[in-house]
Design an enzyme around this catalytic site. Structure first.
Site, mmCIF file in Angstrom:
data_model
loop_
_atom_site.group_PDB
_atom_site.id
_atom_site.type_symbol
_atom_site.label_atom_id
_atom_site.label_comp_id
_atom_site.label_asym_id
_atom_site.label_seq_id
_atom_site.Cartn_x
_atom_site.Cartn_y
_atom_site.Cartn_z
ATOM 1 N N GLY A 16 0.796 -1.214 0.000
ATOM 2 C CA GLY A 16 0.000 0.000 0.000
ATOM 3 C C GLY A 16 0.831 1.267 0.000
ATOM 4 N N ARG A 17 0.145 2.358 -0.235
ATOM 5 C CA ARG A 17 0.751 3.668 -0.117
ATOM 6 C C ARG A 17 0.051 4.409 0.994
ATOM 7 N NH1 ARG A 17 3.345 4.966 -5.125
ATOM 8 N NH2 ARG A 17 3.113 3.174 -6.488
ATOM 9 N N GLU A 82 -3.804 7.193 12.817
ATOM 10 C CA GLU A 82 -3.205 8.343 13.489
ATOM 11 C C GLU A 82 -1.978 8.780 12.672
ATOM 12 O OE1 GLU A 82 -0.988 8.996 17.848
ATOM 13 O OE2 GLU A 82 -1.717 7.032 17.268
ATOM 14 N N PHE A 83 -1.820 10.079 12.447
ATOM 15 C CA PHE A 83 -0.681 10.589 11.675
ATOM 16 C C PHE A 83 0.517 10.793 12.612
ATOM 17 C CE2 PHE A 83 1.398 14.651 10.094
ATOM 18 C CZ PHE A 83 2.219 13.994 9.197
ATOM 19 N N ALA A 84 1.651 10.202 12.219
ATOM 20 C CA ALA A 84 2.880 10.379 13.008
ATOM 21 C C ALA A 84 3.761 11.386 12.281
ATOM 22 C CB ALA A 84 3.601 9.047 13.178
ATOM 23 N N ASP A 127 6.932 -8.082 13.659
ATOM 24 C CA ASP A 127 7.688 -7.335 12.637
ATOM 25 C C ASP A 127 8.252 -6.030 13.207
ATOM 26 O OD1 ASP A 127 8.848 -6.987 10.163
ATOM 27 O OD2 ASP A 127 7.019 -6.345 9.158
ATOM 28 N N LYS A 129 10.807 -3.393 13.784
ATOM 29 C CA LYS A 129 12.020 -2.898 13.097
ATOM 30 C C LYS A 129 11.837 -1.400 12.879
ATOM 31 C CE LYS A 129 10.201 -4.151 8.563
ATOM 32 N NZ LYS A 129 10.464 -4.710 7.237
ATOM 33 N N ASN A 132 8.907 0.233 10.989
ATOM 34 C CA ASN A 132 7.557 0.094 11.536
ATOM 35 C C ASN A 132 7.381 0.817 12.866
ATOM 36 O OD1 ASN A 132 6.650 -1.381 9.350
ATOM 37 N ND2 ASN A 132 7.202 -3.350 10.258
ATOM 38 N N ASP A 145 2.170 -0.802 11.884
ATOM 39 C CA ASP A 145 2.170 -1.909 10.925
ATOM 40 C C ASP A 145 1.927 -3.272 11.584
ATOM 41 O OD1 ASP A 145 2.331 -3.521 8.747
ATOM 42 O OD2 ASP A 145 4.377 -2.955 8.165
ATOM 43 N N THR A 166 11.570 -9.725 9.396
ATOM 44 C CA THR A 166 12.703 -9.283 8.594
ATOM 45 C C THR A 166 13.966 -9.935 9.136
ATOM 46 O OG1 THR A 166 11.541 -7.219 8.221
ATOM 47 C CG2 THR A 166 13.902 -7.222 7.789
HETATM 48 P P1 ADP Z 1 3.455 -1.946 5.039
HETATM 49 O O1 ADP Z 1 2.568 -2.863 5.776
HETATM 50 O O2 ADP Z 1 3.206 -2.010 3.563
HETATM 51 O O3 ADP Z 1 4.915 -2.088 5.418
HETATM 52 P P2 ADP Z 1 3.274 0.384 6.781
HETATM 53 O O4 ADP Z 1 2.043 0.444 7.610
HETATM 54 O O5 ADP Z 1 4.513 -0.087 7.470
HETATM 55 O O6 ADP Z 1 2.986 -0.458 5.447
HETATM 56 O O7 ADP Z 1 3.523 1.828 6.140
HETATM 57 C C1 ADP Z 1 4.536 2.008 5.163
HETATM 58 C C2 ADP Z 1 5.310 3.281 5.453
HETATM 59 O O8 ADP Z 1 4.432 4.422 5.405
HETATM 60 C C3 ADP Z 1 5.949 3.341 6.846
HETATM 61 O O9 ADP Z 1 7.212 2.694 6.879
HETATM 62 C C4 ADP Z 1 6.040 4.857 7.044
HETATM 63 O O10 ADP Z 1 7.145 5.376 6.303
HETATM 64 C C5 ADP Z 1 4.774 5.382 6.399
HETATM 65 N N1 ADP Z 1 3.649 5.499 7.357
HETATM 66 C C6 ADP Z 1 2.741 4.536 7.622
HETATM 67 N N2 ADP Z 1 1.817 4.946 8.504
HETATM 68 C C7 ADP Z 1 2.142 6.210 8.824
HETATM 69 C C8 ADP Z 1 1.552 7.194 9.718
HETATM 70 N N3 ADP Z 1 0.471 6.896 10.423
HETATM 71 N N4 ADP Z 1 2.144 8.403 9.821
HETATM 72 C C9 ADP Z 1 3.257 8.666 9.089
HETATM 73 N N5 ADP Z 1 3.856 7.794 8.238
HETATM 74 C C10 ADP Z 1 3.314 6.575 8.101
HETATM 75 MG MG MG Z 2 5.795 -1.746 7.292
HETATM 76 MG MG MG Z 3 2.440 -4.467 6.820
#
Ligand code: ADP
Ligand code: MG
Ligand code: MG
Length: 216
Positions: A16-17, A82-84, A127, A129, A132, A145, A166
């Site tokens: 996903g994006r 939630e936005f980080a 997971d 790391k 995440n 994640d 990983t």
């Molecule tokens: P995947 O399951 O495909 O690994 P993630 O949930 O880890 O997807 O999200 C992919 C990337 O998107 C993260 O490594 C981070 O860079 C960014 N990201 C995801 N969620 C957030 C969030 N809530 N706020 C800011 N960045 C995020």
């Molecule tokens: Mg991830």
């Molecule tokens: Mg994932």
């Protein structure tokens, strides 16, 4: 989707994006993790996503990234997160190469608290790391994640043996394909602690087999 104003892309994962977005009704800023149904057609991936949503949606802790809800349209499944605002620990570590003892100690304590919380609920993340782990607005870490998360086996359920996560962060029992439990997360936290202080994970090597040998 029309309830949101979609902004810039802030991340990308395997399926996903992730986009910054504003919920129009309240002006509230969130992150939307948008997955293409087309890429989730495999039965297993859909099951995994259902579990991700069910698990993360029921966790409420200052060091666990909140999942507010989800929705779908014909082509997408969307998670409202939630936005980080300070991004991933991975990016921060890349920029600073290593992290001071004081800050590392705070980070490890925060993730230890997050793990204590989820393990009490018999959830294993699997997971842990830097990619995440996200940095929140007060500089605190948020465990994110939950795509590999699962429930710890009970007395009557089959033991866990699926190898996931990983390589550098895998516990030796997983590398050896033995049954494992929530302690694989505790091992990964140890790897994280080392990587924060040193800048590289402890068992990194050229080639998959050499890394496995070192871990064991
Ligand atoms: P995947 O399951 O495909 O690994 P993630 O949930 O880890 O997807 O999200 C992919 C990337 O998107 C993260 O490594 C981070 O860079 C960014 N990201 C995801 N969620 C957030 C969030 N809530 N706020 C800011 N960045 C995020
Ligand atoms: Mg991830
Ligand atoms: Mg994932």
């Amino acid at each position: 989707m029309n309830d949101f104003k979609i902004g810039r892309q802030i991340g990308k994962g395997k399926y996903g994006r992730v986009y910054l977005a504003i919920y129009k009704a309240s002006g509230y800023i969130v992150a939307l993790k948008i997955l293409l149904k087309q890429e989730l057609q495999h039965e297993k991936l859909l099951k995994q996503l259902e579990r991700e949503v069910e698990i993360q949606g029921n966790l409420d802790h200052p060091n666990v990234l909140k999942l507010y809800g989800y929705f779908q349209d014909d082509n997408h499944i969307v998670m409202i997160l939630e936005f980080a605002q300070y991004g991933t620990l991975y990016d921060f570590l890349k920029k600073s190469q290593r992290i001071s003892e004081g800050r590392s100690a705070r980070y490890v304590a925060q993730i230890a608290r997050a793990l204590q919380f989820i393990h009490q609920k018999r959830i294993i993340h699997r997971d842990i790391k830097p990619e995440n782990l996200l940095v929140g607005r007060n500089g605190e870490l948020k465990l994110a994640d939950f795509g590999w998360a699962t429930y710890a086996p009970g007395l009557s359920s089959a033991p866990l043996t699926t190898v996931c996560g990983t390589l550098d962060y895998l516990a030796p029992e997983m590398v050896r394909r033995l049954p494992y439990n929530e302690n694989v997360d505790v091992w990964a936290l140890g790897i994280l602690c080392y990587e924060l202080l040193v800048g590289v994970p402890p068992f990194e090597a050229i080639g998959f087999h050499e890394t496995c040998r070192r871990i064991i």
